[in-house]
Design a protein around this motif. Structure first.
Motif, PDB file in Angstrom:
ATOM      1  N   ASP A   1     -12.958   4.966  -3.221  1.00 32.74           N
ATOM      2  CA  ASP A   1     -12.308   5.096  -4.525  1.00 32.74           C
ATOM      3  C   ASP A   1     -10.843   4.684  -4.456  1.00 32.74           C
ATOM      4  O   ASP A   1     -10.326   4.011  -5.357  1.00 32.74           O
ATOM      5  CB  ASP A   1     -12.433   6.539  -5.018  1.00 32.74           C
ATOM      6  CG  ASP A   1     -11.816   6.749  -6.383  1.00 32.74           C
ATOM      7  OD1 ASP A   1     -12.371   6.229  -7.367  1.00 32.74           O
ATOM      8  OD2 ASP A   1     -10.775   7.424  -6.478  1.00 32.74           O
ATOM      9  N   ALA A   2     -10.157   5.082  -3.382  1.00 35.54           N
ATOM     10  CA  ALA A   2      -8.733   4.766  -3.248  1.00 35.54           C
ATOM     11  C   ALA A   2      -8.497   3.261  -3.222  1.00 35.54           C
ATOM     12  O   ALA A   2      -7.562   2.750  -3.861  1.00 35.54           O
ATOM     13  CB  ALA A   2      -8.175   5.409  -1.979  1.00 35.54           C
ATOM     14  N   LEU A   3      -9.340   2.551  -2.497  1.00 32.56           N
ATOM     15  CA  LEU A   3      -9.178   1.094  -2.419  1.00 32.56           C
ATOM     16  C   LEU A   3      -9.707   0.386  -3.659  1.00 32.56           C
ATOM     17  O   LEU A   3      -9.305  -0.742  -3.948  1.00 32.56           O
ATOM     18  CB  LEU A   3      -9.895   0.559  -1.179  1.00 32.56           C
ATOM     19  CG  LEU A   3      -9.297   0.954   0.173  1.00 32.56           C
ATOM     20  CD1 LEU A   3     -10.151   0.405   1.306  1.00 32.56           C
ATOM     21  CD2 LEU A   3      -7.865   0.457   0.314  1.00 32.56           C
ATOM     22  N   GLY A   4     -10.624   1.051  -4.371  1.00 32.21           N
ATOM     23  CA  GLY A   4     -11.216   0.408  -5.541  1.00 32.21           C
ATOM     24  C   GLY A   4     -12.260  -0.619  -5.170  1.00 32.21           C
ATOM     25  O   GLY A   4     -12.447  -1.611  -5.893  1.00 32.21           O
ATOM     26  N   LEU A   5     -12.971  -0.413  -4.055  1.00 28.75           N
ATOM     27  CA  LEU A   5     -14.025  -1.350  -3.658  1.00 28.75           C
ATOM     28  C   LEU A   5     -15.087  -1.403  -4.753  1.00 28.75           C
ATOM     29  O   LEU A   5     -15.666  -0.381  -5.120  1.00 28.75           O
ATOM     30  CB  LEU A   5     -14.655  -0.924  -2.335  1.00 28.75           C
ATOM     31  CG  LEU A   5     -13.924  -1.350  -1.066  1.00 28.75           C
ATOM     32  CD1 LEU A   5     -14.531  -0.684   0.151  1.00 28.75           C
ATOM     33  CD2 LEU A   5     -13.934  -2.859  -0.911  1.00 28.75           C
TER      34      LEU A   5
ATOM     35  N   VAL B   1      -8.287  -1.206   8.193  1.00 30.84           N
ATOM     36  CA  VAL B   1      -7.437  -0.216   8.850  1.00 30.84           C
ATOM     37  C   VAL B   1      -7.321   1.047   7.999  1.00 30.84           C
ATOM     38  O   VAL B   1      -7.374   2.172   8.508  1.00 30.84           O
ATOM     39  CB  VAL B   1      -6.051  -0.819   9.143  1.00 30.84           C
ATOM     40  CG1 VAL B   1      -5.022   0.257   9.421  1.00 30.84           C
ATOM     41  CG2 VAL B   1      -6.147  -1.787  10.314  1.00 30.84           C
ATOM     42  N   LEU B   2      -7.181   0.878   6.673  1.00 30.01           N
ATOM     43  CA  LEU B   2      -7.096   2.041   5.795  1.00 30.01           C
ATOM     44  C   LEU B   2      -8.411   2.824   5.783  1.00 30.01           C
ATOM     45  O   LEU B   2      -8.401   4.062   5.807  1.00 30.01           O
ATOM     46  CB  LEU B   2      -6.717   1.605   4.379  1.00 30.01           C
ATOM     47  CG  LEU B   2      -5.261   1.159   4.204  1.00 30.01           C
ATOM     48  CD1 LEU B   2      -5.066   0.465   2.860  1.00 30.01           C
ATOM     49  CD2 LEU B   2      -4.312   2.350   4.322  1.00 30.01           C
ATOM     50  N   LEU B   3      -9.532   2.111   5.753  1.00 30.78           N
ATOM     51  CA  LEU B   3     -10.821   2.791   5.823  1.00 30.78           C
ATOM     52  C   LEU B   3     -10.975   3.505   7.168  1.00 30.78           C
ATOM     53  O   LEU B   3     -11.370   4.676   7.234  1.00 30.78           O
ATOM     54  CB  LEU B   3     -11.965   1.795   5.641  1.00 30.78           C
ATOM     55  CG  LEU B   3     -12.201   1.248   4.246  1.00 30.78           C
ATOM     56  CD1 LEU B   3     -13.265   0.167   4.283  1.00 30.78           C
ATOM     57  CD2 LEU B   3     -12.613   2.365   3.285  1.00 30.78           C
TER      58      LEU B   3
ATOM     59  N   PHE C   1       0.803  -1.220   0.000  1.00 29.55           N
ATOM     60  CA  PHE C   1       0.000   0.000   0.000  1.00 29.55           C
ATOM     61  C   PHE C   1       0.840   1.277   0.000  1.00 29.55           C
ATOM     62  O   PHE C   1       0.293   2.374  -0.046  1.00 29.55           O
ATOM     63  CB  PHE C   1      -0.918   0.011   1.237  1.00 29.55           C
ATOM     64  CG  PHE C   1      -1.831  -1.177   1.326  1.00 29.55           C
ATOM     65  CD1 PHE C   1      -2.994  -1.222   0.575  1.00 29.55           C
ATOM     66  CD2 PHE C   1      -1.518  -2.265   2.133  1.00 29.55           C
ATOM     67  CE1 PHE C   1      -3.846  -2.314   0.648  1.00 29.55           C
ATOM     68  CE2 PHE C   1      -2.352  -3.360   2.211  1.00 29.55           C
ATOM     69  CZ  PHE C   1      -3.518  -3.390   1.459  1.00 29.55           C
ATOM     70  N   THR C   2       2.162   1.141   0.052  1.00 28.76           N
ATOM     71  CA  THR C   2       3.008   2.316   0.264  1.00 28.76           C
ATOM     72  C   THR C   2       3.041   3.248  -0.941  1.00 28.76           C
ATOM     73  O   THR C   2       2.775   4.452  -0.832  1.00 28.76           O
ATOM     74  CB  THR C   2       4.438   1.883   0.636  1.00 28.76           C
ATOM     75  OG1 THR C   2       4.399   1.106   1.837  1.00 28.76           O
ATOM     76  CG2 THR C   2       5.327   3.089   0.865  1.00 28.76           C
ATOM     77  N   ASP C   3       3.367   2.733  -2.116  1.00 30.15           N
ATOM     78  CA  ASP C   3       3.571   3.603  -3.279  1.00 30.15           C
ATOM     79  C   ASP C   3       2.338   4.420  -3.653  1.00 30.15           C
ATOM     80  O   ASP C   3       2.462   5.608  -3.977  1.00 30.15           O
ATOM     81  CB  ASP C   3       4.044   2.775  -4.478  1.00 30.15           C
ATOM     82  CG  ASP C   3       5.494   2.328  -4.336  1.00 30.15           C
ATOM     83  OD1 ASP C   3       6.202   2.882  -3.458  1.00 30.15           O
ATOM     84  OD2 ASP C   3       5.919   1.428  -5.083  1.00 30.15           O
ATOM     85  N   PRO C   4       1.118   3.852  -3.631  1.00 34.45           N
ATOM     86  CA  PRO C   4      -0.050   4.662  -4.026  1.00 34.45           C
ATOM     87  C   PRO C   4      -0.338   5.845  -3.110  1.00 34.45           C
ATOM     88  O   PRO C   4      -1.102   6.732  -3.492  1.00 34.45           O
ATOM     89  CB  PRO C   4      -1.203   3.648  -3.975  1.00 34.45           C
ATOM     90  CG  PRO C   4      -0.554   2.321  -4.125  1.00 34.45           C
ATOM     91  CD  PRO C   4       0.755   2.443  -3.419  1.00 34.45           C
TER      92      PRO C   4
END
Length: 378
Positions: free
Chosen positions: A134-138, A212-214, A83-86
């Motif tokens: 949107d970031a995760l692309g769910l 965790v990201l959400l 998940f680091t680069d994005p």
């Protein structure tokens, strides 16, 4: 004796006394130590070998399972790496600026003609939820559904933090999120962040990190936007300065984070007996770092209780933590807050607090006004 209720309502005078007299103090209400000086906070967060998150008492992991938030060492690196680069600064601006701007405009369009709103739940929360979805692309999951899952998971973590059972809603929301993650990975959405991360992580690990990201992406950004608006609307002279000099906005964001970090504390657990500022910490002891106290350390921030959009060192705030667990989404949260604030000031003329519904920042762990009612002229 300091109580949890006092820490949740207005902790700052008590934290200031602790910082001045016992910067590492045992608090019976927490069942652990609290660190209140900025220098000691940095020392604890940098030393993951001595002060770890990897402990079965870590409340978020009790709801989501192991993730980058609750692991240290090689396992932490393995969970975090996909998940680091994005979330690097250049990637964040290129991928999300237009989307966030469009969503902020859409949400404000929905408020057109009303001249009043509860801005936290009608603007800040939905903007953060849509951006993270949107970031995760769910795949095919509405942002309002994501926001409901987030609310349920946060509630369970909050209950555990205050020593009560997690309840059933958080685990149920997590199970629904897991199904959505699995569906996204199995679908044709091969360009999504989740699908890419699935090349390195199995579904349980992938779901835990998505949660965790959400959790972090919505909570942090919703609070950042809400708290910044609150601080500016409570300080009309500071708001006028910002409107006269728009280039002060980035510093205003950092200053708001300093004054009230979205997450007031981070927990660590001692892996060995250790002495810290004269305190005899034993192996297994809870060590809570008060980011709220560190951010008002007068040794670093003169007149620390004052909101000052011109403060020269506001960026030294520790709201995003430090060390190996520095917030992965910090750059995205700043981008969203910048766009949100500009959009509100551009679109909502005469924006001001509703005097009939007074607001105050509250929360033991996550601090923001429960509601922020505002009026505007047109």
């Amino acid at each position: 004796m300091i109580t949890l209720a006092q820490l949740a309502e207005d902790p700052h005078p008590r934290l200031a006394r602790l910082r001045a007299t016992a910067p590492v103090a045992w608090l019976p209400a927490l069942g652990g130590w609290m660190v209140t000086s900025r220098a000691l906070a940095l020392a604890v967060m940098r030393d993951a070998e001595t002060f770890t998150v990897d402990d079965p008492r870590f409340t978020t992991a009790q709801v989501t399972g192991p993730s980058m938030l609750s692991l240290d060492g090689p396992e932490h690196a393995r969970h975090r790496a996909p998940f680091t680069d994005p979330f690097r600064p250049g990637a964040v601006h290129g991928s999300f600026a237009d989307t966030v701007q469009h969503e902020a405009g859409r949400l404000l369009d929905g408020l057109a003609g009303r001249q009043k709103a509860e801005i936290r739940r009608e603007f800040a929360g939905p903007l953060a939820a849509t951006t993270m979805t949107d970031a995760l692309g769910l795949d095919g999951v509405p942002a309002d559904q994501v926001l409901r899952w987030y609310d349920a998971i946060v509630h369970s973590v909050h209950e555990l933090t205050e020593g009560r059972p997690a309840g059933s809603e958080g685990p149920a929301a997590y199970a629904a999120l897991r199904e959505a993650v699995a569906g996204t990975v199995d679908s044709a959405a091969s360009r999504s962040l989740l699908a890419a991360a699935a090349q390195a992580l199995e579904l349980p690990d992938l779901t835990a990190n998505a949660a965790v990201l959400l959790f972090g992406g919505i909570e942090t950004t919703e609070a950042m936007i809400t708290n910044l608006l609150f601080h500016l609307l409570c300080s009309p002279e500071q708001l006028r300065e910002l409107q006269t000099e728009p280039e002060l906005l980035d510093n205003a964001i950092e200053e708001s984070l300093r004054l009230e970090p979205a997450a007031a504390v981070v927990d660590r657990y001692a892996t060995r007996d250790v002495q810290l500022a004269g305190a005899e910490i034993r192996k297994g002891d809870l060590v809570t770092v008060s980011l709220a106290a560190a951010n008002r350390d007068p040794a670093v921030f003169p007149d620390p209780d004052r909101f000052d959009v011109r403060r020269p060192n506001s960026r030294q705030q520790l709201a995003f933590a430090h060390g190996p667990h520095y917030c992965l989404g910090a750059h995205l949260a700043r981008l969203e807050t910048r766009i949100a604030l500009r959009s509100c000031l551009d679109r909502l003329d005469g924006l001001r607090l509703d005097p009939s519904r007074p607001a105050a920042v509250r929360g033991l762990v996550f601090r923001k006004p429960p509601g922020l009612w505002v009026h505007w002229d047109r």
